[in-house]
Structure formats: C-alpha cells, structure tokens
Design a protein around this motif. Structure first.
Motif, PDB file in Angstrom:
ATOM      1  N   PHE A 109       0.812  -1.215   0.000  1.00  0.00           N
ATOM      2  CA  PHE A 109       0.000   0.000   0.000  1.00  0.00           C
ATOM      3  C   PHE A 109       0.850   1.271   0.000  1.00  0.00           C
ATOM      4  CE2 PHE A 109      -3.348  -2.941   0.845  1.00  0.00           C
ATOM      5  CZ  PHE A 109      -4.404  -2.379   0.150  1.00  0.00           C
ATOM      6  N   LEU A 110       2.037   1.189   0.559  1.00  0.00           N
ATOM      7  CA  LEU A 110       2.908   2.359   0.500  1.00  0.00           C
ATOM      8  C   LEU A 110       3.272   2.643  -0.959  1.00  0.00           C
ATOM      9  CD1 LEU A 110       4.439   4.537   2.034  1.00  0.00           C
ATOM     10  CD2 LEU A 110       6.403   3.024   2.103  1.00  0.00           C
ATOM     11  N   GLY A 111       3.592   1.577  -1.687  1.00  0.00           N
ATOM     12  CA  GLY A 111       3.882   1.730  -3.113  1.00  0.00           C
ATOM     13  C   GLY A 111       2.713   2.381  -3.838  1.00  0.00           C
ATOM     14  N   ILE A 112       1.525   1.900  -3.555  1.00  0.00           N
ATOM     15  CA  ILE A 112       0.343   2.454  -4.225  1.00  0.00           C
ATOM     16  C   ILE A 112       0.133   3.918  -3.818  1.00  0.00           C
ATOM     17  CG2 ILE A 112      -2.151   2.252  -4.531  1.00  0.00           C
ATOM     18  CD1 ILE A 112      -1.898  -0.721  -4.028  1.00  0.00           C
ATOM     19  N   TYR A 113       0.206   4.152  -2.502  1.00  0.00           N
ATOM     20  CA  TYR A 113      -0.025   5.507  -1.977  1.00  0.00           C
ATOM     21  C   TYR A 113       0.926   6.524  -2.615  1.00  0.00           C
ATOM     22  CZ  TYR A 113      -0.420   9.266   1.484  1.00  0.00           C
ATOM     23  OH  TYR A 113      -0.600  10.473   2.107  1.00  0.00           O
ATOM     24  N   LEU A 114       2.190   6.142  -2.712  1.00  0.00           N
ATOM     25  CA  LEU A 114       3.210   7.062  -3.222  1.00  0.00           C
ATOM     26  C   LEU A 114       2.954   7.503  -4.652  1.00  0.00           C
ATOM     27  CD1 LEU A 114       6.590   5.533  -2.099  1.00  0.00           C
ATOM     28  CD2 LEU A 114       5.599   7.705  -1.443  1.00  0.00           C
ATOM     29  N   TYR A 115       2.477   6.563  -5.450  1.00  0.00           N
ATOM     30  CA  TYR A 115       2.396   6.859  -6.876  1.00  0.00           C
ATOM     31  C   TYR A 115       0.990   7.211  -7.333  1.00  0.00           C
ATOM     32  CZ  TYR A 115       7.182   5.526  -7.123  1.00  0.00           C
ATOM     33  OH  TYR A 115       8.535   5.500  -6.940  1.00  0.00           O
TER      34      TYR A 115
ATOM     35  N   LEU B  52       9.662  -0.378 -12.175  1.00  0.00           N
ATOM     36  CA  LEU B  52      10.314  -0.710 -10.905  1.00  0.00           C
ATOM     37  C   LEU B  52       9.829   0.113  -9.726  1.00  0.00           C
ATOM     38  CD1 LEU B  52      14.046  -1.330 -11.764  1.00  0.00           C
ATOM     39  CD2 LEU B  52      12.292  -2.988 -11.173  1.00  0.00           C
ATOM     40  N   SER B  53       9.614   1.411  -9.974  1.00  0.00           N
ATOM     41  CA  SER B  53       9.381   2.308  -8.844  1.00  0.00           C
ATOM     42  C   SER B  53       8.344   1.818  -7.843  1.00  0.00           C
ATOM     43  CB  SER B  53       9.047   3.695  -9.357  1.00  0.00           C
ATOM     44  OG  SER B  53      10.124   4.153 -10.126  1.00  0.00           O
ATOM     45  N   PRO B  54       7.133   1.450  -8.276  1.00  0.00           N
ATOM     46  CA  PRO B  54       6.153   1.107  -7.238  1.00  0.00           C
ATOM     47  C   PRO B  54       6.337  -0.274  -6.621  1.00  0.00           C
ATOM     48  CG  PRO B  54       5.095   1.630  -9.353  1.00  0.00           C
ATOM     49  CD  PRO B  54       6.530   1.424  -9.612  1.00  0.00           C
ATOM     50  N   PHE B 320      -3.214  -7.812  -6.077  1.00  0.00           N
ATOM     51  CA  PHE B 320      -4.032  -7.643  -7.260  1.00  0.00           C
ATOM     52  C   PHE B 320      -4.251  -6.155  -7.537  1.00  0.00           C
ATOM     53  CE2 PHE B 320      -8.172  -7.386  -9.388  1.00  0.00           C
ATOM     54  CZ  PHE B 320      -7.852  -8.123 -10.523  1.00  0.00           C
ATOM     55  N   LEU B 321      -4.534  -5.412  -6.465  1.00  0.00           N
ATOM     56  CA  LEU B 321      -4.731  -3.966  -6.612  1.00  0.00           C
ATOM     57  C   LEU B 321      -3.469  -3.297  -7.141  1.00  0.00           C
ATOM     58  CD1 LEU B 321      -6.710  -1.599  -6.016  1.00  0.00           C
ATOM     59  CD2 LEU B 321      -5.617  -1.397  -3.793  1.00  0.00           C
ATOM     60  N   LEU B 322      -2.327  -3.710  -6.600  1.00  0.00           N
ATOM     61  CA  LEU B 322      -1.048  -3.143  -7.040  1.00  0.00           C
ATOM     62  C   LEU B 322      -0.832  -3.403  -8.528  1.00  0.00           C
ATOM     63  CD1 LEU B 322       1.704  -1.889  -5.867  1.00  0.00           C
ATOM     64  CD2 LEU B 322       2.551  -4.200  -5.980  1.00  0.00           C
ATOM     65  N   LEU B 323      -1.070  -4.641  -8.929  1.00  0.00           N
ATOM     66  CA  LEU B 323      -0.871  -5.001 -10.333  1.00  0.00           C
ATOM     67  C   LEU B 323      -1.853  -4.261 -11.224  1.00  0.00           C
ATOM     68  CD1 LEU B 323      -0.257  -8.843 -10.040  1.00  0.00           C
ATOM     69  CD2 LEU B 323       1.416  -7.027 -10.329  1.00  0.00           C
ATOM     70  N   LYS B 324      -3.082  -4.143 -10.738  1.00  0.00           N
ATOM     71  CA  LYS B 324      -4.118  -3.490 -11.522  1.00  0.00           C
ATOM     72  C   LYS B 324      -3.770  -2.024 -11.763  1.00  0.00           C
ATOM     73  CE  LYS B 324      -9.107  -2.716 -11.266  1.00  0.00           C
ATOM     74  NZ  LYS B 324      -9.267  -1.350 -10.973  1.00  0.00           N
ATOM     75  N   LEU B 325      -3.235  -1.385 -10.722  1.00  0.00           N
ATOM     76  CA  LEU B 325      -2.957   0.049 -10.844  1.00  0.00           C
ATOM     77  C   LEU B 325      -1.703   0.342 -11.660  1.00  0.00           C
ATOM     78  CD1 LEU B 325      -3.801   1.310  -7.268  1.00  0.00           C
ATOM     79  CD2 LEU B 325      -4.930   1.979  -9.372  1.00  0.00           C
ATOM     80  N   PHE B 326      -0.727  -0.581 -11.613  1.00  0.00           N
ATOM     81  CA  PHE B 326       0.554  -0.236 -12.218  1.00  0.00           C
ATOM     82  C   PHE B 326       0.963  -1.132 -13.376  1.00  0.00           C
ATOM     83  CE2 PHE B 326       0.846   1.408  -7.883  1.00  0.00           C
ATOM     84  CZ  PHE B 326       0.991   2.740  -8.204  1.00  0.00           C
ATOM     85  N   PHE B 328      -1.303  -3.439 -15.100  1.00  0.00           N
ATOM     86  CA  PHE B 328      -2.340  -3.657 -16.094  1.00  0.00           C
ATOM     87  C   PHE B 328      -3.110  -2.380 -16.423  1.00  0.00           C
ATOM     88  CE2 PHE B 328      -2.112  -7.951 -13.997  1.00  0.00           C
ATOM     89  CZ  PHE B 328      -1.274  -8.450 -14.970  1.00  0.00           C
ATOM     90  N   ASP B 329      -2.677  -1.275 -15.861  1.00  0.00           N
ATOM     91  CA  ASP B 329      -3.352  -0.023 -16.176  1.00  0.00           C
ATOM     92  C   ASP B 329      -2.665   0.588 -17.397  1.00  0.00           C
ATOM     93  OD1 ASP B 329      -4.928   2.460 -14.296  1.00  0.00           O
ATOM     94  OD2 ASP B 329      -3.998   2.815 -16.236  1.00  0.00           O
ATOM     95  N   LYS B 330      -3.352   0.536 -18.520  1.00  0.00           N
ATOM     96  CA  LYS B 330      -2.751   0.977 -19.784  1.00  0.00           C
ATOM     97  C   LYS B 330      -2.211   2.402 -19.697  1.00  0.00           C
ATOM     98  CE  LYS B 330      -3.455  -2.212 -23.111  1.00  0.00           C
ATOM     99  NZ  LYS B 330      -4.558  -3.132 -22.823  1.00  0.00           N
ATOM    100  N   LYS B 331      -3.006   3.270 -19.046  1.00  0.00           N
ATOM    101  CA  LYS B 331      -2.592   4.671 -18.963  1.00  0.00           C
ATOM    102  C   LYS B 331      -1.303   4.832 -18.167  1.00  0.00           C
ATOM    103  CE  LYS B 331      -6.611   7.684 -19.229  1.00  0.00           C
ATOM    104  NZ  LYS B 331      -7.622   8.277 -18.323  1.00  0.00           N
ATOM    105  N   TYR B 332      -1.211   4.087 -17.055  1.00  0.00           N
ATOM    106  CA  TYR B 332      -0.002   4.208 -16.246  1.00  0.00           C
ATOM    107  C   TYR B 332       1.198   3.674 -17.017  1.00  0.00           C
ATOM    108  CZ  TYR B 332       3.571   3.677 -12.767  1.00  0.00           C
ATOM    109  OH  TYR B 332       4.764   3.758 -12.106  1.00  0.00           O
ATOM    110  N   VAL B 333       1.025   2.497 -17.616  1.00  0.00           N
ATOM    111  CA  VAL B 333       2.141   1.865 -18.319  1.00  0.00           C
ATOM    112  C   VAL B 333       2.651   2.779 -19.427  1.00  0.00           C
ATOM    113  CG1 VAL B 333       2.787  -0.103 -19.739  1.00  0.00           C
ATOM    114  CG2 VAL B 333       1.361  -0.447 -17.736  1.00  0.00           C
ATOM    115  N   LYS B 334       1.713   3.460 -20.094  1.00  0.00           N
ATOM    116  CA  LYS B 334       2.123   4.326 -21.196  1.00  0.00           C
ATOM    117  C   LYS B 334       2.648   5.681 -20.721  1.00  0.00           C
ATOM    118  CE  LYS B 334      -0.519   2.209 -24.802  1.00  0.00           C
ATOM    119  NZ  LYS B 334      -1.801   2.096 -25.475  1.00  0.00           N
ATOM    120  N   GLY B 335       2.629   5.883 -19.410  1.00  0.00           N
ATOM    121  CA  GLY B 335       3.191   7.118 -18.886  1.00  0.00           C
ATOM    122  C   GLY B 335       2.242   8.295 -18.981  1.00  0.00           C
TER     123      GLY B 335
END
Lengths: 447, 337
Positions: A109-115, B52-54, B320-326, B328-335
């Motif tokens: 969640f920290l990763g998510i929160y940050l970005y 990598l970042s998230p 799953f939420l992490l993967l979904k947001l970063f 599998f999220d097309k907009k995020y992946v494309k910057g």
C-alpha cells in the motif's frame, strides 16, 4: 583472543541501534501523515495536504533504509544466534511469520499511496490508502515486540532434557510482558515521530521563517506529541508494575534496590561504593513502592534476593533514569507549548523556547535508544529469561569480528547518505516554492 | 500430505516467486546501468523506472518471507544454515543494502550519480550469485560437522566447478527472465524502440541459460548422484520445461504475444525449479538435514499454516490492486498518469 559471543553481541547491538531509528520513524510517521492529510481534507487546507506530501517523501527514504536494516537484523538473528533461533523458533515463530505479512501489506500500500497522489478525483480515496500503511507498520511493531516480550517472560512450552514439548503458540504470544511492552513501543514511536517532525518545523521557525505552513506544522506535531507523551507516562507506570511482578531483578537493578523492603525509595542517579552503598543520589521516599505496587508500604524485591550470576549489570540504573528523565522533560516542553498557545503567550515563539523544540526530536530518539539498551541489557545474562543464556545462544563461527567492521562501515554509509539525501531533497525544493507551484502561496485555504 | 510437505511446498512456492520477481528487478537494474554506460539510456531507462518504482519494496519481502518461514517450519535450519552461512549471507545483506538504498536515494533524492548507478547495476548480478551459493551448499560436500558444529569449507566451495555453474545459471537466468518481461512491458507501453532493444537482450541470453542448465544437470551426476538419480525419475518435468522454453522463444522470435512468451517462460522455470525441488526431497542439507528431522512441532506447524492462509486472504487482493494500478493499467504503463 577471539570471542564470538562478544562480537555477536556488539554486532547485534550495532544493527539494532541503527535499525531502531528507522523503525521508530517507520511506525510513527505514517500515523502523523494520516493525521495531517485528514486535517487537510477536513479543513480543506492545502497546507496540511502539502505537509503530508512532504513528510511522505522523506518517509520513503527512511523506509528504504529501514527495510534494508530490517532484513539485516532478520537474517542476523539466525546467523549470530543460531542456537537461540533453533530453540525459540519452535515456540515463537508465529509472530515473526505474521510480521512479514504485516510488512508485506504495508509495502504494497505504500507503493500504491506514493504513486497515486493525483490519480483520484476524490482526495479521500487517496487518504484511505494510507490506512493500511499505518496499520501495517504498527502491526509490524506489535508482532516484533511480541517476540521481544517472549524473550523477557517466556511461556507456552515445557523444556525437558533440552527437548521442547507442549507448545502453545498463542500462549507464547500473549506473555505477561506483552501488553506493556507493545503499548510502550507503540506510544513512544508515535511520540518520538511527532517530536522529530516538530523539530523540523521548529527549526524553520527558529531560522526566522514565519510562514504559516511551519506554524501549522509545529502546532499539529506538538499537540500530537503531548498526547502521546501523556500516554507514554501511563504506559511507563504500568511497565514498572509489570517489572516488579515478573522481572523483579530488572527493576531492582534499574533502581539499585538491594535489600527487599517496604517503603522502598526511588533512587535518582548517584554512585555506588565498593560495598554497593548508594552515594550522591537523590532519593524519593517510598516512590519505588508506589511505582511498583501503587502503595507506599508495598514490599519491593531487592537485588540481594537474586542469585549473583543472574543479576543484570548495575549500570542500567543510569539508562533507566536517563530514559525517564528525557520522557518527562519532553512532556513538560510539549505541555508548556500547549498551555502557551492556549493562553496566547508570546514565549512559544521565543528563540530559547523554539530551541528546546528543535532538540526535542533528537532527544526523543536518544530516549528510544537508551530505553532499548536498558531493557536488553537488563535482561542479561539471559537471552531467553530462565531458559537460555546469551553466551550459549551465540554462533561459534569465525569472522564475526570482520563482519562487525564491515557492517559498521555499511551503517555509516547508509546513515550519512540518508541524512544527505533528506537534506538535499528538502533544500532543493523549499516549501514556498512548492506552494507557489501549486498556486497557493496566500491563505492556505483553497476551495 | 504431511505437514512437513505442506510447509516446504509453501516455502518453495515463495522462493520461486522471489526468483521470478527478483530476477526481473535485478536484471532491470543491470540493463538500466548498462544502458547508461552504453549510451542507450534514453531508450530503456524510462520503461524500467516506471515498472520498478512502485514494486521494489515488494520484491524484498518475498525473500524475508522465505527465510522467516524457513526458520518457522524448520527451526533446525537456523542452527545449520545460520552457522554455515554467516559470511555468505552477510555479503548478500550488504549487497541488498546497497541495492535497496539506491532505489530510495536515486529515485527520490540524488539524481544520476554514475558511480552509485554502477554499484547498483553490479549488485543485480552479485546478489543472485551470492544467493545461489545457498542452493549449491545444500547439495552437500561443502560442510564438515565436527563435534556437532557445522563449518563451511570455503576452499572446496570456491574451487568446485559445480558452484560456478550454478552461479552462471543464476546470472544468465536473471538477465533472460528480466529481458523477456521488460520486452512485454515495453510493448504494452507502446515503446517500440525499447521493446526491440530488450527483445534483442532476451534473445542473446536465451541460449546461455539453457546451456548452463544442461551443464548443471551433467555436473550434478558427479557431485550428488543420489539427487541426480531422483531428478531423472522426474525427467518428464525437465522435458516439459524445455518445451515451454521453445514456445517462449518462438513467440519472442515471431514478435508476437509477448505476454504469453513471458507466461511460458514462467512455466519453463516453474517446471525446472520444481523438478529440482522435488528430487531434492527430503533433504534440506545433504546428507545432514531433512525436512523431517528439522521440522518444528505439529502445533506450531498448524498455527503457521493457518496464519499463512489468513495472510493470503489479505495479500492476494492487495497484490491484485497493485498489479491493476501499475502493471495492467494501460494509462499508467504508457506514462499518461
């Protein structure tokens, strides 16, 4: 002569001394960020939101170092204390295991929160992501402290001829030491983090920057610090009562209380002569009896009733006194600030007073360190009280001395680098500029 | 299924998870540093950083989870491996420390310090090498027990060709897994230049990985016959693994279905890793320690399994939420956000 026990102890001490700084911030700061962001959302005040944002950025650096040193201590437990982990692992691995889950949860969640700062239209949604972070970090502290409590008052198993039987994992988790220890670790982590953040705000005000952003920051943090300080005092009192009942040798050594007696006095500082008579000390009559049992006439066990080879070193007395003294001093400072603000007195913005607030963070951190030295040294000669001595637990491997040097260098580099990075990060991006960029330099309240 | 097997299966699964996510991470770091030196930074740096970042912190937890679980289920490993691994594991800690701090310091603080960047890139290859030593040691032959005290025979370990082939496999795998995944990620991001470069890296490293794997199998026959024989009993798994390798490579060459190429790569490694693990059974450390004589008591094992299941209920949705947001999220992946 190479003594692996000694070097293992020093290396563990070093790792923990370093780790506890980052761990304390790691537990306390998420809560402070949550408070600031919540206040910001409630008051619709961008200053508080920015406060949360900037704290978060700094927090990430400390978390990274905390992760690294946490991994180090996690592995060093097995590397330096293989016999201890072999024995204790059978009884107390459940909370250790749960701690990794708590940390996993926090990290995700920290990763998510940050970005995702600007990814949600509703800021409350973003705020909600912080709650698992705060819960995860406090839960980590809870589980790890449970393990430490177990080392002080082990239970939930039977030891027969070196074999452990009749294991009850939950009984091992909920030991007599657990409630006060967990409460003490949590309240002091919150308190210390609040003071550390207050120091930063006070530092800017002391330098003459009277921007309302810093004033709001100081006000919020010192108020929080006061609440947590008062909680710490209550918990500290309960901890004293716990010690009197379950670890009398630790309390007796901390208080230089040799003869079991009623109306035991509280000994502040002082020195010991060769016959172990206390000299030059301030004595508060019956206060130790009150601390231990809430009654001036209560009997407090003295150190002479403890077998000589099971007594902790006597210098922990100074550690105990320093810890308590700093705690009380900080509470007084925070209370003065609060009273001063309430009555609108000018002294709260005076340089000499701000200076005290600047020192409050480092002092609180010092008290954390001293407190851990006190409780760990106070458990000696035991690593698992009553069951295993520290000397039996250590590794017999070669090279611990070399590793001590290598890890000292590592911590030095990490420590210096984290300070440099943090200062650079905030100096290159001052509050004023960031407020301007966000178009909010005036009132701080936006619609 | 006994509790011992449940325990080791759970841990083996997490170790496998770590190998995949950490390989992506280590390799990405290496490519990132390499591209800096080879002046190709502008091509792939962006893609790597975005991925990598998230997730960097999450990677580390897999490892912590593995060793904490190991001590939980098999406390005697703390004694044996704790004593033997003092130096090798300390080296790993230091490398992990350099790596972990780099993320924070560079991503959020100091920008573009070349020297640090180089160090960070190098940890990407040294960490897998240092961690792979543990698997080598587990094969036996490098530990002496004297009066019940285990000691590591550094010299034997250092001069053994087996050690170096395991190191080689770990390095080539890291680069191959990582390049393959990042090709998929760059493709999803619509960054064709990065994709083509990374795809080339993946192709380059595919051959060496499979070769070094074959070398290891060959050497195992000499180093630990018992393990080798048992591995041959499950040789069908190695065959399946090889078929997945071919499939993954085929898709990569054909420049199609990069996602599926990565999935078959994961399957390739899963089959090989489990073939290795199953044939390693029941030993944790040849020939001294098995999962049976190092096992914790039944009560604790059940408690750990319950905690594990409860933990999964918490973790899987969060991951799953992490993967979904970063991821599998097309907009995020494309910057775009």
């Amino acid at each position: 002569m190479y003594d692996p026990v000694l070097f293992s102890r020093i290396l563990t001490e070093l790792t923990l001394t370093f780790h506890i700084i980052y761990a304390t911030i790691g537990v306390g700061v998420p809560l402070m960020i949550a408070i600031a962001q919540w206040v910001g959302i409630r008051k619709n005040d961008e200053h508080y939101i920015l406060l949360a944002r900037r704290w978060t950025r700094g927090f990430v650096i400390t978390v990274a170092v905390g992760v690294v040193t946490g991994t180090a201590i996690g592995l060093q437990l097995s590397l330096l204390w293989p016999n201890f982990m072999n024995l204790a692992g059978q009884v107390i691995s459940l909370p250790l295991f749960m701690e990794t889950f708590a940390f996993f949860f926090e990290a995700i969640f920290l990763g998510i929160y940050l970005y995702t700062w600007d990814r949600f239209n509703d800021p409350k949604k973003h705020f909600l992501l912080l709650i698992p972070v705060a819960i995860g970090s406090s839960a980590s502290a809870l589980f790890i402290t449970i393990v430490n409590a177990f080392m002080n008052t082990p239970q939930g198993f039977e030891l027969k001829n070196g074999m452990i039987t009749n294991i009850q994992p939950l009984v091992a988790m909920f030991t007599p030491a657990m409630p006060t220890k967990v409460a003490h670790v949590l309240t002091t982590a919150y308190m210390t983090s609040a003071f550390v953040l207050a120091s930063i705000a006070a530092f800017h005000l002391l330098k003459g920057n009277r921007h309302p952003y810093h004033k709001k920051a100081l006000h919020l943090t010192v108020k929080a610090a006061l609440i947590f300080s008062l909680a710490t005092i209550v918990v500290g009192d309960l901890s004293g009562k716990f010690l009197a009942k379950y670890q009398p040798e630790k309390l007796a050594a901390a208080e230089w209380h040799f003869e079991t007696s009623t109306h035991a006095p509280l000994v502040l500082f002082g020195t010991l002569d060769e016959k172990n008579d206390v000299k030059n000390a301030i004595k508060i009559p019956s206060a130790l009896s009150i601390l231990a049992h809430n009654q001036p006439s209560a009997e407090v066990t003295g150190l002479n009733d403890i077998p000589k080879e099971e007594q902790p070193p006597l210098y922990i007395h100074y550690l105990f006194d320093l810890m308590v003294l700093i705690g009380i001093w900080l509470t007084v400072i925070a209370a003065l600030y609060w009273a001063g603000m309430k009555k609108r007195l000018a002294f709260t913005m005076k340089k000499s007073f701000l200076m005290q607030l600047v020192f409050s963070g480092p002092l609180a951190m010092l008290a954390i360190e001293i407190g851990w030295y006190f409780t760990e040294v106070g458990r000696q000669p035991w690593i698992l009280r009553g069951y295993m001595k520290t000397a039996e637990a250590a590794t017999k491997s070669a090279h611990v001395d070399t590793l001590l040097v290598v890890f000292s260098l590592l911590y030095l580099v990490l420590g210096v680098a984290s300070v440099v990075v943090l200062t650079k990060m905030f100096r290159n991006n001052p509050v004023e500029r960031e407020l301007e960029e966000r178009g909010l330099n005036q009132g701080g309240v936006s619609s | 299924m006994t509790l011992e097997i449940v325990g080791i299966s759970v841990l083996w699964l997490f170790l496998f998870g770590y190998i995949i996510v950490a390989s992506i991470d280590f390799g990405a770091g290496f490519f990132s540093a390499y591209s800096e030196i080879a002046n190709k930074k502008h091509v792939i740096h962006q893609v790597i950083q975005r991925y990598l970042s998230p997730v960097w912190e999450v990677t580390n937890v897999f490892l912590v989870f593995f060793f904490v679980g190991m001590v939980g289920f098999f406390p005697k490993t703390a004694y044996y491996y704790g004593t033997i691994l003092l130096v090798p594991a300390s080296i790993s800690i230091i490398l992990l420390a350099i790596r972990g701090s780099y993320y924070a310091f560079s991503t959020y603080g100091i920008k573009d310090n070349k020297w640090y960047m180089f160090l960070y890139g190098m940890t990407g290859v040294f960490i897998p090498a240092s961690l792979s030593i543990v698997l080598t040691i587990s094969e036996g032959g490098f530990v002496r027990i004297h009066h019940g005290e285990p000691t590591l025979l550094y010299k034997q370990l250092f001069v053994s060709p087996f050690t170096w082939s395991v190191v080689l496999l770990s390095l080539t795998s890291v680069l191959y897994i990582s390049a393959n995944f990042l090709t998929y990620y760059a493709n999803a991001a619509g960054d064709e230049r990065a994709r083509d470069l990374l795809r080339r890296y993946a192709l380059v490293w595919s051959g060496p990985t499979i070769l070094s794997a074959l070398v290891i199998i060959y050497q195992l026959n000499h180093h630990n016959v018992e393990h080798y024989t048992k591995m041959m009993d499950v040789s069908w798994m190695l065959v399946v693994s090889f078929l997945f390798f071919i499939l993954s490579l085929y898709l990569l060459i054909k420049k199609r279905y990069f996602g599926w190429s990565f999935v078959s790569l994961v399957m390739q490694y899963a089959f090989a890793f489990y073939a290795y693990g199953i044939s390693h059974y029941p030993y944790l450390l040849y020939p001294y320690l098995t999962i049976y004589d190092s096992f914790t008591n039944k009560t604790m094992a059940i408690a750990l399994v319950i905690a594990f299941i409860a933990g999964l209920f918490l973790l899987i949705p969060s991951l799953f939420l992490l993967l979904k947001l970063f991821l599998f999220d097309k907009k995020y992946v494309k910057g775009q956000i």
